[in-house]
Enzyme design. Sequence first.
Site, short mmCIF file in Angstrom:
data_model
loop_
_atom_site.label_atom_id
_atom_site.label_comp_id
_atom_site.label_asym_id
_atom_site.label_seq_id
_atom_site.Cartn_x
_atom_site.Cartn_y
_atom_site.Cartn_z
N LYS A 54 -1.31 -9.50 3.01
CA LYS A 54 -0.58 -9.03 4.19
C LYS A 54 -1.44 -8.02 4.92
CE LYS A 54 3.04 -6.12 3.98
NZ LYS A 54 2.58 -5.00 4.86
N ASP A 104 0.83 -1.20 0.00
CA ASP A 104 0.00 0.00 0.00
C ASP A 104 0.86 1.26 0.00
OD1 ASP A 104 0.92 -0.18 2.59
OD2 ASP A 104 -1.05 -0.07 3.55
N SER A 105 2.18 1.09 0.09
CA SER A 105 3.10 2.21 -0.11
C SER A 105 2.94 2.82 -1.49
CB SER A 105 4.55 1.75 0.09
OG SER A 105 4.83 0.56 -0.64
N ASP A 125 -1.01 -6.20 -0.12
CA ASP A 125 -1.43 -5.54 1.11
C ASP A 125 -2.94 -5.34 1.14
OD1 ASP A 125 0.68 -5.13 2.84
OD2 ASP A 125 1.29 -3.23 1.92
N GLU A 171 9.06 -4.34 11.03
CA GLU A 171 9.48 -3.05 10.51
C GLU A 171 9.94 -2.13 11.64
OE1 GLU A 171 8.09 0.66 7.61
OE2 GLU A 171 6.82 -1.13 7.79
N GLU A 203 -1.67 -5.61 8.79
CA GLU A 203 -0.91 -5.07 9.90
C GLU A 203 -1.60 -5.37 11.24
OE1 GLU A 203 -0.22 -0.93 9.27
OE2 GLU A 203 0.73 -1.21 7.31
#
Length: 321
Positions: A118, A49-50, A88, A186, A120
């Site tokens: 993925k 999602d970056s 993501d 991270e 978070e």
Amino acid sequence: MSATARKTAPLPDDIRAMKGGTPIVSLTAYTTPMAQMMDAQCDFVLVGDSVGMVLHGLPSTLGVTMDMMEMHGKAVARGLTSAMMVIDMPFGSYEEGREQAFRNAARLMAETGAGAVKLEGGVAMADTIAFLVARGIPVMAHIGLTPQSINTLGGYKVQGRGDAGAALMADARAVAQAGAFAVVLEKVPETLANDITHAIDIPTIGIGASAGCDGQILVVDDMLGLFTAIKAKFVKRYAELGELRAMTRAWHRAGEPIGVVPTMGAHHDGHLSLVARAKDMSDRVIVTIFVNPKQFNTPEDLENYPRTEHEDARKLGRFAV
């Protein structure tokens, strides 16, 4: 098995089986051409999602939508044949509950062909991870600095220092027990990242964590100097393509002809004659060095190819390129 030797994309269980073995290699990609370039070198490619910050100019990842992830996921999938694709789940697509998470994860996998999603979160997301895995959705977890929580974390800070390390260890154990096949760490202190790597039975993928993790991942645009709005201290820049782009833009505006001599390094007289010819024909000359894995029949040939960058630079010095 190394990425260069593999003929088909690995499955999540294959990545899990790499725990404690050959280091896992991964990068982000958002487009087909970039995916094609990294495919042979990566065990998995992350559609992160970056993309919202790197390609769409958003101030954070919070504005990334399901439609954006689906579009970029489809693009990356077209460029991959030997690396697994992980995608993501964007902010707001899974936090509400397990059923919401399943609907959106299933959509992303079905529409893009991703091998896994993925998401978070640690202890708070363990129940959701278990729910997804039980229904056929492989999950890569992400703990430590979680960019989707940037407003509650107070910025892009190292996570898990001091007493906070126990909570991060608990997060790691929770996602492993819930069935995640790997976990991204991270911006975690090196000692803690090493402890987590030894404490859980799934691979750890470091980004600003520790070389002792089971694998590493970087945002490719950070690594190549294409994204310069934020530069994390842990990012090793292998090129400054953003600076090169700005420089060549100025040359174009000035109407200066630009010559490009693409090479794979190990320069000899043939290369140098091409550089001399380019200098005769152009005001500006760029010489590139890219050892393309697709030019080699075996991983051994690629590994044995000479890397002589410093000698190449010395030979090119007299041309002022």
